[in-house]
Scaffold this active site. Structure first.
Site, PDB file in Angstrom:
ATOM      1  N   ALA A 180     -18.893  27.548 114.798  1.00 15.95           N
ATOM      2  CA  ALA A 180     -17.825  28.227 114.053  1.00 15.95           C
ATOM      3  C   ALA A 180     -16.609  27.326 113.940  1.00 15.95           C
ATOM      4  O   ALA A 180     -16.299  26.561 114.841  1.00 15.95           O
ATOM      5  CB  ALA A 180     -17.456  29.527 114.759  1.00 15.95           C
ATOM      6  N   ARG A 187      -6.863  46.645  55.920  1.00 14.03           N
ATOM      7  CA  ARG A 187      -6.384  47.688  56.836  1.00 14.03           C
ATOM      8  C   ARG A 187      -6.700  47.416  58.309  1.00 14.03           C
ATOM      9  O   ARG A 187      -6.195  48.087  59.199  1.00 14.03           O
ATOM     10  CB  ARG A 187      -6.972  49.049  56.415  1.00 14.03           C
TER      11      ARG A 187
END
Ligand code: UD1
Ligand code: CA
Length: 460
Positions: A423, A16
């Site tokens: 940066a 099931r």
């Protein structure tokens, strides 16, 4: 040594469930159903667990390697037949055999301990664990005589109308004296509605022999619920989650909305931690005190210190120190270690890296295969370029370094102590301590460029 051995029936397919996976391997509360049963059996003091396997035998054995012994039932001819398969393993055993089913994950060790203790105390040949169900359909009914003693167990399909009305059911959990069990199993047959060898018929056989049959009734029928369908799996999952949340709240953890908080049984959370909704805590996760976890956070196999904030985070197989702040929208991948006081901000991914004390990666970065010292500041958008298409390489960033925004650190590379990276740099060579590394073209401004462009366009 304990004289208790368990036999755990797990040979059935579980039709099931409509699944290729053996039923007992379906997971609930973070582990397979059969593991829950083995854990409860061990709590009750079993010295050996024998699992009867059949459908998907190999997979079930793999799941339980080292935690159980196995008996193979090639054809599933019924629960009695399943227990018969363990006879050769138990032929010299004189103690108690507790029979369990692999599909009852809500079982708690305390209940099994109680069943075993009563069985021993009254000196029974067999003790059945029963439960009183609001709706007993599907279960075997426990039929008692006028004196209230268990007389037999009758399966639903074989029961008379009168028997069907009985709400006391057989949970499928029993204690048997081993030698009596195997003797009685030789006397059962399959002359019944399902053509199966019913273990339950052993009770009738023992009654005939005037052996003592005892029953223990479970206080909470949920605890012995067998899972047969996906619906029942979900219902049981809910109960297991509630139990865990309740026990954590009793220990001093705040769970803002238990209905939307999913914590595996194995997880530990210390006092005064607050858990926001939509949080999953899984596997070997351990969380210290005073943390704020969630909302929308999933943590797997991760050790977390005290006073940590995790906010919209997915972390797996990591280690996080005290006073760390992570999130929102952060992915911490395996083998990441964040030391005390680290701050990881929005949209950051960290993988296989050590981040030293009080270092900060506040925005939009990928840090992979990196050893970072203490007090490092990583500017927004910084990427460690760890993969050359063939191999992974490590990046080292020493204490106090400051990496400017949008830098690419091409590994293998070392950014020295207290150095700066300008940066927008693409760093391919080591930056010495206290130096400035600049790895970008110098800016040039072309004066009057816009006006010249306009003149050019008009001329065409
Ligand atoms: C069984 C009991 C029933 C009880 C119920 C509780 C019998 C005859 N009936 O019924 O009284 O109320 O459990 O849940 O025992 N299994 C095997 N080999 C087999 C058959 C079953 O290993 O040949 C295993 C299954 O995988 C399962 C367990 O035994 O884990 C129970 O089998 P199942 O068919 O579900 O029994 P029920 O019909 O529910
Ligand atoms: Ca059945």
């Amino acid at each position: 040594m304990s004289e208790l051995v368990t036999v755990i029936l797990a040979a059935g397919k579980g039709t099931r469930m409509k699944s290729a996976l053996p039923k007992v391997l379906h997971r609930i509360g973070g582990k397979s159903m059969v593991e829950h049963v083995v854990d409860a059996a061990n709590f009750a003091g079993a010295r050996q667990n024998i699992v009867v396997v059949g459908f998907g035998a190999e997979r079930v054995q793999n799941e339980l390697t080292g935690r159980a012994d196995f008996a193979l039932q090639e054809k599933q001819l019924g629960t009695g037949h399943a227990v018969m398969q363990t006879e050769s393993l138990l032929k010299d055993f004189n103690g108690t055999v507790m029979v369990l089913c692999g599909d009852t994950p809500l079982l708690q060790g305390e209940l099994l301990a109680k069943l075993y203790a009563e069985h021993r105390a009254v000196n029974a040949a067999a003790t059945v664990l029963t439960a009183v169900m609001p709706d007993p359909s599907g279960y075997g009914r426990v039929i008692r005589n006028t004196a209230g003693e268990v007389h037999k167990i009758v399966e639903q399909k074989d029961a008379s109308a009168g028997e069907l009305a009985v709400r006391e059911i057989n949970t499928g959990i029993y204690c048997f004296e081993s030698q009596l069990l195997f003797e009685a199993l030789k006397q059962i047959n399959c002359a019944n509605a399902q053509g199966e060898y019913y273990l339950t018929d052993v009770i009738g056989v023992l009654v005939q022999k005037q052996a003592k049959i005892w029953a223990v009734t479970a206080e909470n029928y949920h605890d012995t619920m067998g899972i047969n369908s996906r619906l029942q799996l979900a219902q049981a999952e809910k109960i297991i989650r509630q139990r865990k949340n309740m026990s954590l709240m009793e220990q001093g953890v705040t769970i803002m909305d238990p209905d939307s908080t999913f914590i595996d049984e194995s997880v530990k959370v210390a006092q005064d931690t607050v858990i926001y909704p939509f949080t999953w805590l899984e596997g070997r996760t351990v969380i210290g005190s005073g943390c704020v976890i969630g909302p929308n956070t999933r943590i797997q196999n991760t050790k977390i210190g005290r006073d940590v904030t995790l906010h919209f985070v997915y972390a797996h197989d990591c280690e996080i120190g005290d006073g760390v702040t992570v999130g929102p929208y952060v992915h911490l991948r395996p083998n990441t270690k964040l030391d005390n006081g680290v701050k990881i901000g929005n949209f950051v991914e960290v993988k296989n890296s050590n981040i030293g004390e009080n270092s900060k990666i506040p925005h939009l970065s990928y840090i992979g295969d990196t050893d970072m010292g203490a007090r490092v500041n990583i500017g927004s958008g910084t990427i460690t370029v760890n993969y050359d298409g063939k191999d992974k390489h490590r990046t080292t960033i020493e204490d106090g370094a400051f990496v400017g925004c949008n830098s690419n650190l091409v590994a293998p590379v070392t950014i020295g102590q207290d150095s700066y990276v300008a940066a927008g740099s693409t760093i391919t060579k080591d930056v010495p301590p206290a130096a400035l590394g600049v790895g970008r073209a110098r800016q040039a401004n072309i004066e009057e460029w816009v006006n010249k462009k306009k003149i050019k366009e008009k001329g065409e």
